[in-house]
Design an enzyme around this catalytic site. Structure first.
Site, mmCIF file in Angstrom:
data_model
loop_
_atom_site.group_PDB
_atom_site.id
_atom_site.type_symbol
_atom_site.label_atom_id
_atom_site.label_comp_id
_atom_site.label_asym_id
_atom_site.label_seq_id
_atom_site.Cartn_x
_atom_site.Cartn_y
_atom_site.Cartn_z
ATOM 1 N N GLU A 1 15.636 5.472 10.643
ATOM 2 C CA GLU A 1 15.379 4.620 10.145
ATOM 3 C C GLU A 1 15.273 4.394 8.719
ATOM 4 O O GLU A 1 14.936 5.782 8.086
ATOM 5 C CB GLU A 1 14.467 4.132 10.383
ATOM 6 C CG GLU A 1 12.645 5.184 10.936
ATOM 7 C CD GLU A 1 11.621 4.669 10.967
ATOM 8 O OE1 GLU A 1 11.238 3.284 10.221
ATOM 9 O OE2 GLU A 1 10.951 4.685 11.466
ATOM 10 N N LYS B 1 1.225 5.979 14.908
ATOM 11 C CA LYS B 1 0.046 6.109 13.518
ATOM 12 C C LYS B 1 -1.058 6.421 13.648
ATOM 13 O O LYS B 1 -1.099 5.351 14.438
ATOM 14 C CB LYS B 1 0.661 4.950 12.486
ATOM 15 C CG LYS B 1 2.313 5.727 11.626
ATOM 16 C CD LYS B 1 2.790 4.691 10.594
ATOM 17 C CE LYS B 1 3.340 3.257 11.719
ATOM 18 N NZ LYS B 1 4.500 3.550 11.981
HETATM 19 N N1 PSU Z 1 6.048 6.049 10.494
HETATM 20 C C1 PSU Z 1 6.159 6.019 9.425
HETATM 21 N N2 PSU Z 1 6.638 5.808 7.909
HETATM 22 C C2 PSU Z 1 6.487 4.582 8.461
HETATM 23 C C3 PSU Z 1 7.233 3.916 9.902
HETATM 24 C C4 PSU Z 1 6.683 4.693 11.048
HETATM 25 O O1 PSU Z 1 5.616 7.438 9.227
HETATM 26 O O2 PSU Z 1 6.806 3.598 7.560
HETATM 27 C C5 PSU Z 1 7.504 2.257 10.084
HETATM 28 C C6 PSU Z 1 8.225 2.068 10.994
HETATM 29 O O3 PSU Z 1 9.451 2.019 10.874
HETATM 30 C C7 PSU Z 1 7.963 1.114 12.347
HETATM 31 C C8 PSU Z 1 7.199 0.672 11.760
HETATM 32 O O4 PSU Z 1 8.281 0.814 13.034
HETATM 33 O O5 PSU Z 1 6.419 1.107 10.910
HETATM 34 C C9 PSU Z 1 5.801 0.166 12.266
HETATM 35 O O6 PSU Z 1 5.341 -1.129 11.602
HETATM 36 P P1 PSU Z 1 4.826 -2.098 12.529
HETATM 37 O O7 PSU Z 1 3.728 -2.173 12.891
HETATM 38 O O8 PSU Z 1 4.604 -4.112 11.640
HETATM 39 O O9 PSU Z 1 5.579 -2.777 13.746
#
Ligand code: PSU
Ligand code: MN
Length: 315
Positions: free
Chosen positions: A26, A160
């Site tokens: 990604e 996370k």
């Molecule tokens: N994992 C990481 N760092 C990140 C992300 C995931 O170690 O920055 C990103 C991914 O792209 C994931 C996003 O899809 O954070 C989730 O964002 P949200 O909570 O706004 O859906």
């Protein structure tokens, strides 16, 4: 009419032509998840780790409205350094294409695009999920719904740790997303080794993961993703006490500054990176590189045997 079809980087076209294993990566991690200038160095290290472990990296993103599978180095550098790079979930892809935007794809968008491109394995850091206080904010990552209907293996260190891990696991169950621990029955907690919950299934080798992928395809029954939780070894995790303290501060700041929506995750990650003097960054990088290596080995185990004639069709 403009042709909006997916663009392929030359390295990815060649790998697909040759039947070599490919790992999707990604770009949101690069443009929104890691601080500059480390983000560019890390993006390159992730790609190199995939290569070192026997697969071809396909970093996915949007450049000037062109949805691209297999960004080249200059394109990755652009997404790492340019201002105004949009954070793209699945719903944003067509809007970004129509308006000629630059954008980085989240887990949701990267998985969806990778699956559309026939790539079966994707490595990231940690999934998005159900945010704490989602009962009032309704903030649940679109990563979850995307994974419910996207056939791909996502190698990650769980969700996370800024999220409500238990609620996220419940939602993954409801949404029909398969979850397994790699070498463990415990679901990892991203920055920390143990996310606090058991998972039902444990897979121990890349071949076993590849067998699960093959079984899903042969059954033709499930179309959801397999989330493979790959924990950091305990001696490499962020000190859990430091983690909890930093998270509590971050959540308080978030409320005070009124941050909502898709800014929440980048804000909390940046808070960790700023206030742990680089410790969380080093842990985050280790997580991603370990996941990239494992994903490459899974993709290699799942790839069809090379042609006995030993030639390939140029792309
Ligand atoms: N994992 C990481 N760092 C990140 C992300 C995931 O170690 O920055 C990103 C991914 O792209 C994931 C996003 O899809 O954070 C989730 O964002 P949200 O909570 O706004 O859906
Ligand atoms: Mn959100």
């Amino acid at each position: 009419m403009t042709d909006f079809s997916i663009q392929y980087g030359g390295h990815v076209s060649r790998a697909r032509g040759d039947g070599r294993p490919v790992v999707a990566l990604e770009s949101t991690i690069v443009s929104h998840g890691l601080p500059r200038p480390d983000n560019l160095r890390v993006a390159r290290e992730i790609e190199q780790t995939v290569r070192d472990n026997g697969a071809v990296p396909a970093t996915i993103g949007m450049i000037g409205g062109r949805l691209t599978v297999g960004l080249d180095d200059a394109q990755i550098e652009h997404l790492a350094g340019a201002d105004g790079v949009a954070k793209l979930s699945v719903r944003d892809l067509a809007l970004a294409a129509a308006t000629g935007a630059d954008g980085a794809t989240t887990v949701a968008a990267t998985s969806a695009v990778a699956a559309a491109a026939g790539i079966g394995v994707f490595a990231t850091g940690g999934l998005g999920g159900v945010h704490r206080e989602a009962n009032t904010t309704f903030d649940e990552s679109a990563d979850l719904t995307a994974l419910s209907h996207t056939p791909i293996v996502v190698v990650c260190a769980g969700v996370k740790s800024i999220l409500d891990v238990g609620a996220t696991l419940e939602r993954l169950e409801t949404l029909g997303v398969a979850v397994a621990g790699y070498g463990t029955h415990r679901f990892p907690g991203f920055f920390v080794t143990d996310g606090g919950f058991d998972v039902d299934w444990r897979l121990d080798t890349p071949e076993q993961v590849a067998a699960a992928v093959a079984a899903r395809a042969d059954h033709g029954v499930s179309s959801g993703a397999l989330v493979l939780g790959h924990p950091l070894p305990a001696d490499e995790q962020l000190d859990p006490e430091l983690h909890d303290r930093t998270l509590a501060e971050g959540l308080a700041l978030l409320a005070r500054e009124g941050i909502t929506g898709k800014a929440v995750t980048p804000f909390l990650l940046a808070h960790f990176h700023d206030s742990t003097e680089g410790r969380s960054l080093a842990v985050n990088v280790r997580i991603i590189l370990r996941n990239a290596a494992l994903a490459a080995r899974i993709a290699a185990a799942a790839a069809p045997a090379p042609s006995p004639l030993g030639f390939s069709i140029p792309a």
